[in-house]
Design an enzyme around this catalytic site. Structure first.
Site, mmCIF file in Angstrom:
data_model
loop_
_atom_site.group_PDB
_atom_site.id
_atom_site.type_symbol
_atom_site.label_atom_id
_atom_site.label_comp_id
_atom_site.label_asym_id
_atom_site.label_seq_id
_atom_site.Cartn_x
_atom_site.Cartn_y
_atom_site.Cartn_z
ATOM 1 N N GLY A 584 3.546 -8.414 12.935
ATOM 2 C CA GLY A 584 4.613 -9.209 13.532
ATOM 3 C C GLY A 584 4.132 -10.244 14.522
ATOM 4 O O GLY A 584 4.847 -11.216 14.811
ATOM 5 N N GLU A 585 2.940 -10.090 15.069
ATOM 6 C CA GLU A 585 2.425 -11.017 16.079
ATOM 7 C C GLU A 585 2.002 -12.328 15.417
ATOM 8 O O GLU A 585 1.294 -12.341 14.407
ATOM 9 C CB GLU A 585 1.250 -10.381 16.799
ATOM 10 C CG GLU A 585 0.751 -11.187 17.980
ATOM 11 C CD GLU A 585 -0.387 -10.477 18.708
ATOM 12 O OE1 GLU A 585 -1.158 -11.153 19.401
ATOM 13 O OE2 GLU A 585 -0.515 -9.236 18.560
ATOM 14 N N ALA A 586 2.410 -13.451 16.010
ATOM 15 C CA ALA A 586 2.183 -14.769 15.404
ATOM 16 C C ALA A 586 0.694 -15.078 15.268
ATOM 17 O O ALA A 586 0.260 -15.649 14.254
ATOM 18 C CB ALA A 586 2.877 -15.852 16.232
ATOM 19 N N LYS A 588 -1.818 -13.044 14.904
ATOM 20 C CA LYS A 588 -2.410 -12.247 13.821
ATOM 21 C C LYS A 588 -2.024 -12.832 12.465
ATOM 22 O O LYS A 588 -2.863 -12.911 11.544
ATOM 23 C CB LYS A 588 -1.955 -10.795 13.931
ATOM 24 C CG LYS A 588 -2.511 -10.059 15.142
ATOM 25 C CD LYS A 588 -2.120 -8.587 15.115
ATOM 26 C CE LYS A 588 -2.748 -7.839 16.311
ATOM 27 N NZ LYS A 588 -2.426 -6.408 16.294
ATOM 28 N N ILE A 589 -0.757 -13.239 12.338
ATOM 29 C CA ILE A 589 -0.327 -13.858 11.084
ATOM 30 C C ILE A 589 -1.130 -15.126 10.822
ATOM 31 O O ILE A 589 -1.559 -15.388 9.701
ATOM 32 C CB ILE A 589 1.182 -14.155 11.138
ATOM 33 C CG1 ILE A 589 1.986 -12.855 11.230
ATOM 34 C CG2 ILE A 589 1.611 -14.961 9.928
ATOM 35 C CD1 ILE A 589 3.471 -13.069 11.375
#
Length: 1367
Positions: A584-586, A588-589
């Site tokens: 969910g963390e931007a 990491k995406i």
């Protein structure tokens, strides 16, 4: 065009006259039909027909009997008929007649491929038939013509000239034929069936030639397309078959139409089409066979289109279609499995296993289960599934899942009355799997060793080679490679379990299990995330998105496992994101999408993207679009124009193609990307995306490994399904009331045992333990009468009992823990009077079986001496095992030709025959074939029961009888295994030792019952050829047993004869000092009873006087003699006799002394002496003797004390004459033995005097004291010369004088004092006289010895010096 191989010449054609007559007849028939007036008003039409068609037929008739037909162009006689067929103006009957004429010409072989103009003629026929015209007529006539068209098409293929047909012609014919089939749907059932049958024959005829078509050479140019365009006269090839197969695959695609009332999918008409198509496809596969794999385009059709349709419609169709699909896949497995590895896996995972679980209803489930069983019946299916899938780290465990599915399906309902048909099918399949594995493993195994170490496998270090291509199946390393891959896969699944609980523990386990290198490499960790099923996808995503350097390297390696070549962006993104859950963390995406974008950009083949940044931005846009369209909270959805507008100028300032963006938009809007998918235990739906990925992987995956059975592999294959399989088998046996099913269960059990004998003893133990339970003999709450009554009435109990002992007899070498339950069952059978009694013959230790009322039965005798009745000669063989699937009455029938058990007159006779077939005695008598571990378990089980553990008895007599029986069995087992006694007896001894140590809390009942069997075993052990270690092993157990409290006291009358016999008959064979010590200790202890005194003394005396008393056992003999002689229970005369015997034992010592002098290099001349004898000199043995003789000098009985002193005198006298004692030895005896003996008697006399009412004892002891002083004087006189040579002589002599001074000054009471005081001067005189006579003591002034002696002697006896040394 690919050339067609030449075919054998056809049969000889008709002769000229026959052909002429046939053509004349057909021309006449056609003309007759044409001339028939249909409408009198149509005169013009008749004239027209006469002018055009009739003239050509007449022209043909004119030359019929004047032509050489074999040399004539076939067009000459075919054209008139073909013109009629193609004419729009002739009646339907004329067309039918012309078709019949052409059919005859083709069937009679008027021309062949060598005839002039044959190529043009055959294709002219094809053109005419495929363009046949019909006028409007009645339906029945049209049906006949349509059938004739199909017959002509078939005849074209089968005629000699049919080989000239081109691929285009074949395809045209197939198209025409299917048009006829399609038209027949709305006509009569007869036409439809006939049309389909004919088309079936057409397809068979075409594909029958596929094996004859030679494949193109590797690297050769494919000219099929050019030949197709230019035409060819060489005949049709694989191209038409590719087109036909492609057409057949398209017919399967009927769409997901309306659901039928049964709920299975497409309508009945669509299902009918699918069934017909599958029949044709099956025929093509059956006839094409392996040759299909020679043609890449045809194989590609099967790999992709066909399998996709089969898997797709198998889950959406009814039972008939599913059954046909399964048959098709089975045929594909037979012929093409080498090229269908991933497709076959997908079919099992997404079709058979899913439908077989029952999610699609019971009817489809039954079809799926039957299909699975059909696969399992294929010779190498089981091992190939295991090797190709279960042992591949990235494939599903297909075989394991099949086993679990069959077990789950066959598992009976506890409350059900009987098994359903599908349960019976699954059960039958399980039994077949067991039988197949058993037969294969027995046929390939080189030995039946149950040694688990043989099959043990471990990964001692990380082996990257396991991730590479396997070696050739024929190589020596292939089996080990496959087994290690399976081991790695199992460990990987354990690592996944740990990782799902704790990421750090999961990674640590990877290191511990050597699944990754040390330190870990990013590539191996990435493969773990990519290919391990069951991993928590959320944790994978979190790990891949972490900013750590190692995590980023793992992310890159993870992405490298994908191949995006030729894949559109949304498909690649779907494939990528299906393997983990996007965090969910931007940030990491972003990291994950960046790496993906770089990989996709490198592999793009269209060149649409200018930079990887464009891919990155579009990926983000697609994710946003996916969220926008598939999030229910978003009310206003993004339009296509908005999506295109949002992605303007992202490709280095340029726009991406609008068509490309539009395609992506529609793909995402209609089919969501599972960004946050949860873990799924069951396989997903095989959608188009997954199928495309599967096809891409199939191009690079290793081919399907085709292999024969290897017993190491098939053993491990069974191990994966053994747990649920055995549980299911036993549950069915327990709950079913069907005798046939129970019999089949027994066959399955025996097959399981045949497999389990190869290092799977835990499986065999579980099987036998369940059978023991089914006999109900282990029920602790059932009394003897209830158990016997139930046994007489229950067929199930008898079947379980027979199966139990059949397996135990045949596979006992592999049984371990189950022996405990088996022994308990044997004990219970004996207690309920069902087991024929047998016991041990004490004369030879053999076991004998006796049956009540039987006196003439002939018995066979085993090597161990056990006699048992004649039994089933085939028991344990394949023939006997296969016979066990019959009815129970057949199982229990006798092989001797006697009547069946069920016809016997009484239950007792039935039980007796059943016990004979069980061959219970043979388990113990033939235990010589057991493995060491199995034998150890059997022995411990017998000892455990013999100790009274695990049994409940109703009386002491019953308990005693059971214990004796167990020891008899133990004796039988040991007798059968004497050749390897040391391999198993130490474990038996540990069992004895353990049980004997807990006698306080849990009393050891009747330990004396173990003595006789143990001594019988010992007798066998010490008999030649004997072994020292074996002797010690058995006597350690004997020692432990007799050490139990009161054991010898309870059975002295049994023990002593055994010991006596062993010593009397086998003394020369006993080698171990420990054995001698144990034997003689037991002899002395058991000989204390009045009933055994004489035998004990006789045995000791015989040993002493015989040749078997050696330096090695003398000390033990002396101890035994002493202990027996001085025991308070020993009668006086016996004690005196024993002391006398001890005294005489000086003579063997002297013999050994003489031997050592005559042969100083070999102190041991006996053949059975031990190392201890080399360390023992005759002096040591002499000291042992005299030391033992001094001990009785303090006995309470005066006769014993005096006899001991007498024997001491005799021993020292003999030693003085023959033993050559040194001065040191003499001084040692004097100081440490003689003088302390006298002094001890002095002290004892004082003690008695100081006690009240002990006058008599004081006088008696005083008498012995005087005798001891005489012994002192006697010893001194004998050895004074030797004593004088020692440096400590004077000190010792003065000590004696001081002790005499003390003795003479002591008051002993009354007459005793006077007697002792009177006796001491006499003793002193003897000693001084000896010194004088040997010149040791001489009156000499200044001599310390003389001066000291003179002073001391005058204090003791003033007159003695003067008497001996007068002035």
């Amino acid at each position: 065009m690919v050339a067609v191989a030449t075919t054998p010449d056809h049969e000889p054609r008709l002769n000229q006259l026959s052909i002429s007559c046939m053509l004349n007849t057909e021309v006449g028939a056609v003309l007759a039909v044409i001339r028939r007036t249909i409408d009198p008003t149509l005169v013009a039409s008749s004239i027209l027909l006469d002018d055009h068609l009739v003239q050509s037929l007449k022209a043909l008739r004119a030359i019929i009997f004047h032509t050489n037909w074999h040399a004539t162009d076939p067009t000459v006689y075919l054209s008139p008929f073909l013109d009629v067929i193609q004419s729009d103006d002739v009646p339907a009957a004329a067309t039918g007649a012309a078709l019949s004429a052409v059919l005859k010409i083709l069937q009679f072989g008027v021309f062949d491929d060598q005839s002039p103009g044959a190529f043009d003629a055959i294709h002219l026929v094809v053109s005419a038939i495929t363009s046949c015209r019909l006028e409007r007529t009645d339906p029945s006539t049209e049906d006949a013509i349509l059938m004739r068209v199909l017959q002509v098409l078939l005849a074209l293929l089968r005629c000699p000239a049919g080989r000239l047909l081109t691929d285009h012609a074949i395809c045209t014919m197939i198209n025409t034929g299917f048009q006829v089939v399609q038209q027949s749907v709305n006509r009569g059932d007869l036409l439809q069936r006939s049309a389909r049958h004919t088309m079936h024959e057409v397809i068979q005829t075409i594909f029958l030639h596929l094996p004859e078509i030679r494949p193109p050479e590797p690297g050769a140019v494919d000219l099929s397309e050019l030949e197709h365009q230019l035409g060819s006269i060489t005949g049709y090839g694989s191209r038409c078959m590719v087109d036909i197969f492609n057409f057949l695959c398209s017919l399967l695609n009927v769409g997901d139409g309306a659901v039928t009332t049964e709920g299975y999918g497409p309508s009945s008409s669509d299902e009918d089409v699918q069934l017909f198509t599958l029949v044709l496809i099956n025929s093509a596969i059956e006839l094409g066979g392996e040759s299909i794999g020679w043609h890449p385009r045809l194989l590609q059709l099967i790999q992709d289109d066909l399998f996709h349709h089969l898997i797709h419609y198998a889950t959406r169709s009814g039972p008939l279609v599913l059954s046909m699909i399964c048959s098709t896949v089975l045929n594909l497995y037979h012929f093409l499995r080498r090229s269908l590895r991933l497709q076959l896996e997908a079919f099992f995972v997404y079709v058979l296993l899913r439908i077989g679980s029952g999610v699609s209803g019971p009817q489809l489930q039954e079809v799926a289960v039957e299909s699975i069983i059909s696969f399992c019946r294929q010779p190498t299916f089981i091992v190939e599934m295991f090797v190709n899938y279960d042992c591949d780290p990235i494939r599903h465990n297909v075989l394991e899942e099949i086993g679990k599915l069959l077990c789950k399906t066959a598992y009976p309902q506890i409350n059900g009355n009987q098994m359903t048909p599908i349960q019976i099918h699954a059960f039958t399949g399980l039994v077949h799997i067991f039988t197949t594995i058993a037969e294969s493993i027995e046929s390939t195994a080189t030995d039946t060793s149950n040694d688990k170490e043989k099959y043990k496998l471990d990964m001692l270090e990380y082996e990257p080679a396991l991730d590479r291509d396997p070696p050739d199946p024929d190589s020596d390393t292939w089996v080990e490679f496959v087994r290690k891959r399976k081991l790695k896969k199992n460990k990987t699944m354990i690592a996944a379990h740990h990782y799902n609980k704790d990421e750090k523990k999961g990674i640590e386990y990877l290191k511990f299990a050597k699944l990754v290198a040390t330190p870990p490499e990013p590539k191996t960790v990435a493969r773990f995330f990519r290919y391990t099923p069951g991993l928590d996808k959320q944790k994978i995503g979190e790990y891949l998105g972490d900013p750590g350097e190692f995590n980023i390297q793992v992310l890159k390696e993870f992405t490298e496992t994908f191949d995006f070549t030729g894949v559109i962006l949304d498909t690649a993104l779907r494939t990528f994101l299906e393997t983990f859950r996007l965090p969910g963390e931007a940030q990491k995406i972003q990291r994950i999408i960046e790496v993906f974008s770089e990989k996709f950009f490198e592999q793009q083949s269209s060149g649409i993207f200018a930079t990887k940044d464009a891919v990155f931005l579009l990926c983000y846009s697609l994710i946003m679009l996916n969220t926008d369209h598939h999030n229910p909270q978003v009310k206003k959805k993004m339009t296509e124009e908005e999506f295109i507008k949002n992605n303007r100028a992202i490709n280095e300032g340029l726009d991406l193609p609008r068509e490309y963006l539009s395609e992506l938009f529609h793909s995402i809007s209609t089919n969501a990307i599972a960004l946050f998918s949860k873990n799924a235990s069951a396989p997903k739906e095989l959608n188009a995306n997954l199928w495309s990925e599967l096809i891409r992987r199939s191009r690079v995956v290793d081919p399907f490994i085709m292999c024969d059975f290897k017993h190491e592999l098939i053993r491990e294959a069974f191990a994966t399904i053994s747990g649920p399989s055995v549980a299911t088998l036993m549950t069915i046996f327990d709950y079913t009331n069907d005798e046939e099913i129970r019999s089949e269960c027994i066959e399955g059990m025996i097959s399981v045992a045949r497999i389990a004998q190869y290092g799977l003893s835990d499986v065999l133990d579980e099987l036998l333990s369940c059978l023991c339970k089914f006999t109900t003999l282990l029920n602790p709450y059932s009394c003897t009468e209830d158990t016997q009554a139930e046994f007489n009435q229950s067929v199930k109990m008898r079947m379980a009992l027979l199966a139990l002992f059949t397996i135990a007899n045949r596979f006992g070498k592999s049984v371990h823990a189950a022996w405990k339950n088996i022994v308990d069952c044997v004990i219970k059978l004996r207690r309920i009077k069902l087991l024929p009694p047998f016991g041990i013959d004490s004369s030879n230790g053999s076991a004998t079986l006796t049956t009540a009322g039987s006196t003439t039965t002939k018995h066979n005798k085993s090597d161990s001496g056990v006699i048992f009745p004649p039994l089933h000669n085939g028991l344990g063989t394949s023939r006997y095992v296969s016979g066990m699937i019959g009815r129970f009455s057949q199982i229990l029938s006798l092989d001797t030709g006697a009547e069946s058990m069920i016809n016997l007159s009484s239950e007792s006779e039935v039980n007796m025959k059943l016990m004979q077939q069980c061959r219970i005695v043979n388990i113990f008598t033939e235990s010589g074939n057991f493995s060491e571990e199995s034998l150890q378990h059997l022995g411990r089980a017998l000892i455990f029961v013999a100790s009274g553990k695990g049994q409940k008895f109703t009386s002491v007599g019953e308990e005693q009888d059971t214990i004796i029986f167990c020891y008899d069995l133990l004796m039988t087992v040991t007798s059968a295994n004497l050749h390897r006694f040391l391999a198993f007896w130490p474990q038996f001894h540990e069992a004895f030792l353990t049980l004997s140590q807990y006698t306080i809390m849990s009393p050891y009942p009747f330990p004396e019952k173990a003595i006789a069997p143990l001594f019988r075993i010992a007798t066998k052990i010490v008999s030649p050829p004997h072994d020292k270690q074996a002797e010690e092993a058995i006597f350690k157990s004997i020692q432990v047993t007799v050490a139990i409290e009161n054991t010898i006291d309870m059975c002295y009358d049994t023990i002593l004869p055994l010991v006596k016999t062993l010593i009397d008959e086998h003394a020369g064979s006993i080698q171990s000092p420990f054995v001698w010590k144990t034997l003689l200790v037991i002899l002395a202890t058991s000989g204390r009873n009045p009933q055994t005194f004489d035998d004990a003394i006789e045995t000791l005396n015989n040993l002493m006087t015989g040749p078997h008393l050696t330096k090695a056992n003398y000390m033990f003999w002396a101890d035994a003699s002493f202990n027996l002689g001085v025991h308070k229970a020993t009668p006086l005369d016996k004690s005196v006799m024993i002391l006398e015997m001890l005294g005489k034992s000086i003579h063997p010592i002297l013999q050994w002394h003489k031997s050592s002098i005559s042969d100083p290099n070999n102190n041991n001349t006996e053949g059975n002496t031990e190392d201890i004898s080399l360390r023992l000199t005759p002096y040591h043995l002499f000291m042992k003797l005299v030391t033992d003789l001094t001990k009785p000098t303090l006995a309470r009985r005066e006769e014993i004390r005096n006899k001991a002193l007498i024997e001491l005198k005799c021993c020292f006298q003999t030693a003085a004459e023959s033993l050559d004692l040194s001065h040191g030895s003499c001084l040692n005896c004097f100081k440490n033995l003689v003088l302390p003996t006298v002094d001890n008697l002095y002290q004892k006399t004082i003690d008695y005097f100081n006690r009240h009412n002990m006058e008599r004892e004081t006088i008696s002891m005083g008498g012995t004291f005087r005798e001891a002083m005489d012994f002192l004087a006697y010893f001194y006189a004998l050895f004074v010369t030797q004593l004088w040579q020692d440096d400590d002589f004077m000190t010792s002599w003065l000590f004696v004088l001081r002790r005499m001074d003390t003795w003479i000054k002591t008051y002993y009471g009354g007459d005793c004092t006077m007697e002792i005081r009177a006796h001491i001067p006499l003793v002193l005189k003897i000693m001084l006289q000896a010194m004088r006579d040997n010149g040791i003591l001489v009156p000499k002034e200044g001599d310390p010895l003389w001066e000291s002696t003179e002073v001391q002697a005058k204090w003791i006896a003033p007159t003695v010096i003067d008497e001996l040394f007068p002035q």
